[in-house]
Design an enzyme around this catalytic site. Structure first.
Site, PDB file in Angstrom:
ATOM      1  N   GLN A  34      -5.026  -6.975  -6.244  1.00  8.40           N
ATOM      2  CA  GLN A  34      -5.488  -7.406  -4.921  1.00  8.40           C
ATOM      3  C   GLN A  34      -6.783  -6.666  -4.577  1.00  8.40           C
ATOM      4  O   GLN A  34      -6.806  -5.437  -4.492  1.00  8.40           O
ATOM      5  CB  GLN A  34      -4.438  -7.157  -3.835  1.00  8.40           C
ATOM      6  CG  GLN A  34      -4.822  -7.846  -2.527  1.00  8.40           C
ATOM      7  CD  GLN A  34      -3.925  -7.483  -1.364  1.00  8.40           C
ATOM      8  OE1 GLN A  34      -3.838  -6.321  -0.990  1.00  8.40           O
ATOM      9  NE2 GLN A  34      -3.271  -8.476  -0.786  1.00  8.40           N
ATOM     10  N   HIS A  66      -8.125 -10.221  -0.977  1.00 12.04           N
ATOM     11  CA  HIS A  66      -7.461  -9.855   0.274  1.00 12.04           C
ATOM     12  C   HIS A  66      -8.319 -10.366   1.439  1.00 12.04           C
ATOM     13  O   HIS A  66      -9.262  -9.734   1.874  1.00 12.04           O
ATOM     14  CB  HIS A  66      -7.281  -8.342   0.364  1.00 12.04           C
ATOM     15  CG  HIS A  66      -6.245  -7.914   1.370  1.00 12.04           C
ATOM     16  ND1 HIS A  66      -5.784  -8.751   2.366  1.00 12.04           N
ATOM     17  CD2 HIS A  66      -5.569  -6.734   1.523  1.00 12.04           C
ATOM     18  CE1 HIS A  66      -4.883  -8.100   3.083  1.00 12.04           C
ATOM     19  NE2 HIS A  66      -4.734  -6.880   2.594  1.00 12.04           N
ATOM     20  N   GLY A  67      -7.929 -11.543   1.926  1.00 13.13           N
ATOM     21  CA  GLY A  67      -8.639 -12.150   3.056  1.00 13.13           C
ATOM     22  C   GLY A  67      -7.790 -12.178   4.298  1.00 13.13           C
ATOM     23  O   GLY A  67      -7.964 -13.055   5.151  1.00 13.13           O
ATOM     24  N   THR A 109       0.838  -1.193   0.000  1.00 14.83           N
ATOM     25  CA  THR A 109       0.000   0.000   0.000  1.00 14.83           C
ATOM     26  C   THR A 109       0.877   1.248   0.000  1.00 14.83           C
ATOM     27  O   THR A 109       1.705   1.438   0.881  1.00 14.83           O
ATOM     28  CB  THR A 109      -0.940   0.000   1.213  1.00 14.83           C
ATOM     29  OG1 THR A 109      -1.847  -1.097   1.064  1.00 14.83           O
ATOM     30  CG2 THR A 109      -1.729   1.293   1.299  1.00 14.83           C
ATOM     31  N   TYR A 146      -8.790  -7.171   7.684  1.00 12.06           N
ATOM     32  CA  TYR A 146      -9.754  -6.443   6.875  1.00 12.06           C
ATOM     33  C   TYR A 146     -11.030  -7.277   6.738  1.00 12.06           C
ATOM     34  O   TYR A 146     -11.172  -8.301   7.384  1.00 12.06           O
ATOM     35  CB  TYR A 146      -9.127  -6.063   5.538  1.00 12.06           C
ATOM     36  CG  TYR A 146      -7.918  -5.165   5.704  1.00 12.06           C
ATOM     37  CD1 TYR A 146      -8.022  -3.963   6.395  1.00 12.06           C
ATOM     38  CD2 TYR A 146      -6.671  -5.527   5.210  1.00 12.06           C
ATOM     39  CE1 TYR A 146      -6.908  -3.132   6.588  1.00 12.06           C
ATOM     40  CE2 TYR A 146      -5.554  -4.706   5.390  1.00 12.06           C
ATOM     41  CZ  TYR A 146      -5.688  -3.514   6.076  1.00 12.06           C
ATOM     42  OH  TYR A 146      -4.591  -2.705   6.266  1.00 12.06           O
ATOM     43  N   ARG A 156      -5.314 -14.292  -0.099  1.00 11.14           N
ATOM     44  CA  ARG A 156      -4.342 -14.061   0.966  1.00 11.14           C
ATOM     45  C   ARG A 156      -5.040 -14.253   2.307  1.00 11.14           C
ATOM     46  O   ARG A 156      -6.145 -13.748   2.523  1.00 11.14           O
ATOM     47  CB  ARG A 156      -3.759 -12.649   0.866  1.00 11.14           C
ATOM     48  CG  ARG A 156      -2.472 -12.495   1.667  1.00 11.14           C
ATOM     49  CD  ARG A 156      -1.815 -11.143   1.471  1.00 11.14           C
ATOM     50  NE  ARG A 156      -0.375 -11.246   1.686  1.00 11.14           N
ATOM     51  CZ  ARG A 156       0.419 -10.232   1.978  1.00 11.14           C
ATOM     52  NH1 ARG A 156      -0.076  -9.001   2.102  1.00 11.14           N
ATOM     53  NH2 ARG A 156       1.700 -10.403   2.156  1.00 11.14           N
ATOM     54  N   ALA A 201      -3.217  -3.049  -2.454  1.00 16.71           N
ATOM     55  CA  ALA A 201      -4.613  -3.341  -2.165  1.00 16.71           C
ATOM     56  C   ALA A 201      -5.510  -2.290  -2.810  1.00 16.71           C
ATOM     57  O   ALA A 201      -5.245  -1.093  -2.718  1.00 16.71           O
ATOM     58  CB  ALA A 201      -4.837  -3.388  -0.659  1.00 16.71           C
TER      59      ALA A 201
END
Length: 347
Positions: free
Chosen positions: A100, A174-175, A27, A179, A226, A58
């Site tokens: 992502q 994006h897991g 990021t 988040y 992820r 991301a």
């Protein structure tokens, strides 16, 4: 001794990587007005096209997913066009790039999108303030309704379609890192008692629905994910989380994704309820392509891959400091050390 890093690696029938080095998602908070990727971003990624695969910073799937300033989106025509400049630049240099896909959940802030509330699995606030904007204290999110969860599934799938339209070679869900998707997978943030909480199967339901919707939209060969099985940032530890990931990982393995990518800043961290390192836990429960990350050097990554601990290595901060990281490692040249002041510029 780095030969194994530079072997081609076949992800599946559609994608073969020219080496085993991934550029990790980083990021940078440097999108332009409208959260549109810039020409500088296109040049930044193109300079790193020697990586076997670039995973983009991301990228938010819709406005209420924003939790940091100037993070790019993938939900407007202008954003898609901006990303097309990035992907074209990477492809012109012979590279591959995945987007992502990101929703920050309770890490979001209404300051960024002008909404009434943020959303999360449960109305449980995160302590602290927004990075880079310390005057903003995290808000108590609204617990998502079942209908709102289904809308999010659709929004993730649409973002994946937008990514392909923008020229990406695939997407990484994006897991990880506390988040939105990760918030469903941990008991600290998921206090639900309905079909999306209170058991490993229910807590895994939303992540799997998102995964299945993206597979249906763009194909399993172009879909990675992820995960952070160990709670280590913006998340309280709970030993029951082990049962959730014990259930989730075999489910993901059945779906034959492009890869699973560990989300952790430092893979030397050990978790009692995972019986050690998060990467070792993932490898024990997931036998398909696994991406390691978290403080590895070329030397330690080569050794870990040779020992079967994971198949690919994602490199983060060294790629910020060294656009030519892959060439330097291949040629045995010293790399430039990363320092925080480098974050102000897209080298």
């Amino acid at each position: 001794m780095y030969d194994i890093l530079f072997e081609p690696y076949r992800l599946n029938d559609k994608i073969t990587l020219k080496n085993r080095i991934l550029m990790a998602p980083l990021t940078r908070c440097m999108a332009g007005p409208g959260l549109v990727p810039t020409e500088d971003m296109a040049a930044y990624y193109a300079r790193r096209a020697d990586a076997g695969l670039i995973v983009s910073e991301a990228t938010i799937i819709r406005p209420d997913g924003q939790g940091y300033p100037n993070t790019p989106g993938l939900y407007t025509a202008e954003q898609i066009q901006g990303w097309r400049k990035v992907t074209d630049a990477v492809h012109a240099k012979g590279g591959l790039i995945f987007a992502q896909l990101w929703h920050t959940g309770r890490v979001a802030h209404t300051y960024f999108f002008g909404g009434e509330y943020t959303v999360a699995p449960s109305a449980v606030a995160l302590d602290g303030t927004v990075p880079r904007m310390r005057e903003l204290k995290y808000e108590t999110p609204k617990a998502l309704t079942v209908d709102e969860i289904q809308q999010l599934v659709s929004d993730y799938a649409k973002a994946a379609e937008n990514a392909i339209e923008a020229g990406f070679d695939g997407v990484e869900i994006h897991g990880a890192n506390a988040y939105l998707i990760d918030e469903f997978l941990h008991n600290d943030s998921n206090r639900r008692e309905d079909e999306y909480g209170a058991s490993p199967e229910n807590m895994s339901r939303f992540p799997l629905q998102v995964t299945d919707a993206i597979i249906a939209a763009i194909g399993r060969e172009r879909t990675g994910i992820r995960l952070s099985p160990g709670a280590y940032v913006n998340m309280g530890t709970d030993s029951r989380d082990r049962e959730v990931f014990d259930y989730l990982l075999p489910q993901l393995e059945q779906r034959q994704l492009a890869y699973v990518h560990l989300g952790i800043f430092d893979d030397s961290l050990r978790f009692d309820y995972l019986d050690g390192q998060a990467s070792a836990y993932l490898r024990h429960h997931y036998q398909q392509t696994l991406v390691g990350v978290g403080g590895y050097s070329a030397d330690s990554a080569s050794q870990a891959i040779a020992e079967g601990k994971f198949d690919l290595i994602a490199i983060g901060r060294p790629f910020i400091a060294n656009p030519d990281y892959v060439a330097k490692v291949r040629q045995g040249e010293p790399t430039t050390a990363y320092s925080d002041e480098m974050l102000a510029t897209l080298y």
